[in-house]
Design a protein around this motif. Structure first.
Motif, PDB file in Angstrom:
ATOM      1  N   ASP A 110       1.040  -1.250  -0.517  1.00  0.00           N
ATOM      2  CA  ASP A 110       0.377   0.104   0.341  1.00  0.00           C
ATOM      3  C   ASP A 110       0.687   1.563  -0.181  1.00  0.00           C
ATOM      4  N   LYS A 111      -0.370   2.611   0.356  1.00  0.00           N
ATOM      5  CA  LYS A 111       0.876   4.170  -0.095  1.00  0.00           C
ATOM      6  C   LYS A 111       1.895   3.570   1.080  1.00  0.00           C
ATOM      7  N   SER A 144     -10.045  -1.652   1.560  1.00  0.00           N
ATOM      8  CA  SER A 144     -10.166  -0.233   1.419  1.00  0.00           C
ATOM      9  C   SER A 144     -10.444   0.056   0.089  1.00  0.00           C
ATOM     10  N   GLU A 146      -8.572   2.248  -1.398  1.00  0.00           N
ATOM     11  CA  GLU A 146      -7.242   2.942  -2.356  1.00  0.00           C
ATOM     12  C   GLU A 146      -6.833   1.191  -2.282  1.00  0.00           C
ATOM     13  N   GLN A 147      -6.841   0.018  -1.796  1.00  0.00           N
ATOM     14  CA  GLN A 147      -6.669  -1.219  -1.835  1.00  0.00           C
ATOM     15  C   GLN A 147      -7.272  -2.034  -2.954  1.00  0.00           C
ATOM     16  N   SER A 149      -8.081  -0.497  -5.571  1.00  0.00           N
ATOM     17  CA  SER A 149      -7.783   0.670  -6.622  1.00  0.00           C
ATOM     18  C   SER A 149      -6.066  -0.173  -7.225  1.00  0.00           C
TER      19      SER A 149
END
Length: 615
Positions: A110-111, A144, A146-147, A149
């Motif tokens: 992740d980021k 999430s 984000e995950q 994407s």
């Protein structure tokens, strides 16, 4: 000589050409036969395989029904949840290629630079795809945006890895009524082996505890089905046109008997650091208005992703305060002096007691029975039954119990809700209590070598030795006050479909006799009135302005040297009962001092008196 050599060379070349041509002919013959086999002989079979790879039947999960309070406030709803899963039929078949997909997943971060997957759980999921072909295997729950994407960015490199959207349960008020509502989780292997779960499959989420379990079938609805086209990686391209899909039928919504406002007041009144329980019930029909078991837990933890869920579960399961236990229906305690109402009722019903009867031995602080001296908590002098209940005098009930006998007392107690048989509340986990007599006492204590003795009646007549639940305690005082029968306690008021139509309505059901002579009823009500509204009553801290409350206090002994359990059981209005409340606080002390103020807060909220008091 040279001529002979040339002829031999030509023959050799011709032979090679013939062999080569024969090989070509054989190869193309085999190819043509294979093509013929594929195109004609096995056409239908291959077409079906092709279609199976291109098309996929997708189960459309039915929306789980909501839970509302009695006034239409949402207590439980659903929220969308993203799941990253493996689709077995679209994963590469070769182990070497599967290993590449495995390594790519393992390297995704992740980021913040943290890996999305751990090697152990990911390896387990890949292994499961070898024998589970017809459903997705989740590898990341509650992902999430984000995950999701990140996974979608790598979709071309991850054949067989898909993103699903499911619904998860959401409990907007957190711990509020958690033991009543229950929670949902994935069905376990042990449950799948049981015949009652024959309609479920691995991966289904089902109700666990509380209303979620009690009405799981009604909440589930019926799943639908659709046919979708997928690409080589197993991702949906679109729904197949011209093929009729089967729409899911959403589950039913449950309108509960819980009053959200009253539940909030009850939960605020009992600190989460205290072990205890509260039950508020309408004795006229058995509707449970509020139920608290403390300490509480947040059912939302069971809807989180696996790692967080396991962490939350471990904290709950290992907590010495046992927050998973619903003390209101499965906690069993000595009823303490609340049980004196049963002793008095049995005496009045049999004619052994009356309003004017006084025992020859006044209360001087204790009672001599053979070689045994049984203490009272105070010095009360000569009393009749009403005064003895008001002051909760033990000496009066020692003598009354010996004269009435336990068989009569137990019969009266069972008539109004006590006893070994559960009352049948519509959530799982309810326990019955225990009313000792000579037979059951000897059976229960056979291993210890204890035998029934008549002197045990002294303790039992004042409620020290029986076992009851807080639910039974509330039902007992409520049915005593109404004198119209014991109604089955319940949480379901109505079941409604998506359009709001009533599918089923709960019909009140009498489960115990719950009646007595008018004269007995009158005396018991007078005593309960005196407990609260007389200056010397032990329950005066539970009095309300303008509303007549009747009650009985109790202090249950449970361990030598420890504070007693604090009991308070009340009804209001006393002569036209609408609500009965039972409160227990473990190891808190006197019921009149500790439990009565909590019941008072609930009664104040029920009658709308807290606003007036603030003014």
């Amino acid at each position: 000589m040279f001529k002979v050599f040339d002829n031999e060379g030509v023959q050799t070349r011709n032979w090679h050409v013939l062999v080569f041509m024969a090989a070509v002919i054989i190869f193309f013959t085999i190819l043509l036969v294979r093509l013929y086999s594929l195109q004609y002989t096995h056409y239908d079979e291959n077409l079906q395989r092709s279609e199976n790879n291109r098309l996929r039947r997708v189960v459309v999960m039915a929306e789980r029904g909501f839970i509302y309070d009695r006034n239409g406030e949402v207590l439980v709803r659903n929220r969308p949840s993203y799941q990253i899963a493996l689709q077995a039929m679209h994963l590469p078949r070769k182990d070497s290629v599967r290993k590449i997909v495995f390594d790519r997943l393992l390297n995704i971060k992740d980021k913040d630079g943290s890996r999305l997957f751990d090697s152990l759980s990911l390896d387990t999921a890949f292994q499961r795809t070898r024998w589970i072909k017809n459903r997705p295997i989740r590898i990341l729950e509650d992902a999430s945006p984000e995950q999701v994407s990140i996974i979608e960015e790598h979709s071309s490199e991850l054949p067989g890895v898909v993103t699903l959207i499911e619904s998860r349960r959401e409990y907007p008020y957190g711990t509020l009524a958690s033991h009543v509502l229950g929670y949902t989780s994935e069905i376990s292997e042990e449950q799948l082996k049981k015949p009652e779960f024959a309609a479920y499959t691995q991966g289904d989420r089902i109700g666990q505890k509380g209303l979620e379990q009690g009405y799981d079938t009604e909440f589930r609805g019926k799943n639908g089905m659709k046919l979708v086209e997928v690409n080589a990686s197993g991702r949906e391209v679109g729904q197949v046109k011209g093929v009729e899909s089967m729409s899911p039928e959403p589950g039913l919504h449950l309108i509960s008997t819980i009053d959200l406002k009253l539940q909030k007041v009850a939960e605020e009144a009992i600190a989460d650091s205290v072990k205890g329980a509260l039950v508020a019930i309408d004795p006229r029909n058995g509707e449970i208005l509020a139920m608290v078991s403390s300490p509480r837990l947040d059912p939302n933890i069971f809807s989180l992703k696996k790692r967080e869920r396991n962490k939350g579960w471990a904290q709950v399961a290992l907590d010495s305060m046992r927050p998973l236990t619903n003390r209101a229906i499965s906690g069993t305690y000595t009823p303490a002096s609340v049980f004196k109402l049963a002793t008095a009722g049995a005496g009045l019903e049999s004619g052994i007691l009356s309003e004017t009867k006084y025992y020859p031995k006044p209360c001087t602080g204790g009672y001599q029975y053979g070689a045994r001296y049984q203490k009272c908590w105070g010095v009360h002098g000569n009393l009749n039954v009403v005064h003895a209940l008001r002051l909760s005098c033990d000496v009066f009930f020692y003598q009354a119990g010996l004269e009435i006998d336990m068989n009569r007392i137990n019969e009266f107690a069972r008539r109004f809700g006590y006893g070994e048989q559960p009352l049948g509340v519509d959530i799982p986990g309810e326990k019955g209590g225990w009313l000792p007599d000579s037979v059951s006492f000897n059976q229960r204590n056979k291993r210890l070598g204890w035998r029934w003795a008549r002197g045990l009646i002294l303790n039992l007549s004042i409620g020290q030795g029986q076992l009851v639940t807080p639910l039974q305690q509330a039902v007992f005082v409520g049915s005593l006050a109404t004198n119209k029968g014991v109604y089955r306690p319940h949480f379901m008021k109505e079941l409604r479909d998506k359009q709001g139509n009533v599918v089923r309505r709960y019909e009140p059901e009498i489960v115990r006799q719950g009646t007595m002579k008018p004269s007995t009823h009158r005396v018991l009500l007078a005593a309960m009135d005196s407990v609260v509204n007389h200056p010397g009553g032990t329950g005066k801290r539970g009095a309300l302005p303008g509303i007549r409350v009747g009650a009985k206090t109790g202090s249950g002994e449970w361990k030598k040297g420890e504070k007693t359990h604090a009991w308070y059981a009340a009804v209001a209005p006393l002569y036209e009962p609408e609500i009965a409340v039972a409160v227990i606080l473990e190891a808190a002390g006197g019921g009149g001092a500790k439990a009565a103020p909590i019941a008072r807060k609930v009664l104040m909220a029920y009658f709308g008196l807290e606003e007036e008091e603030k003014k």
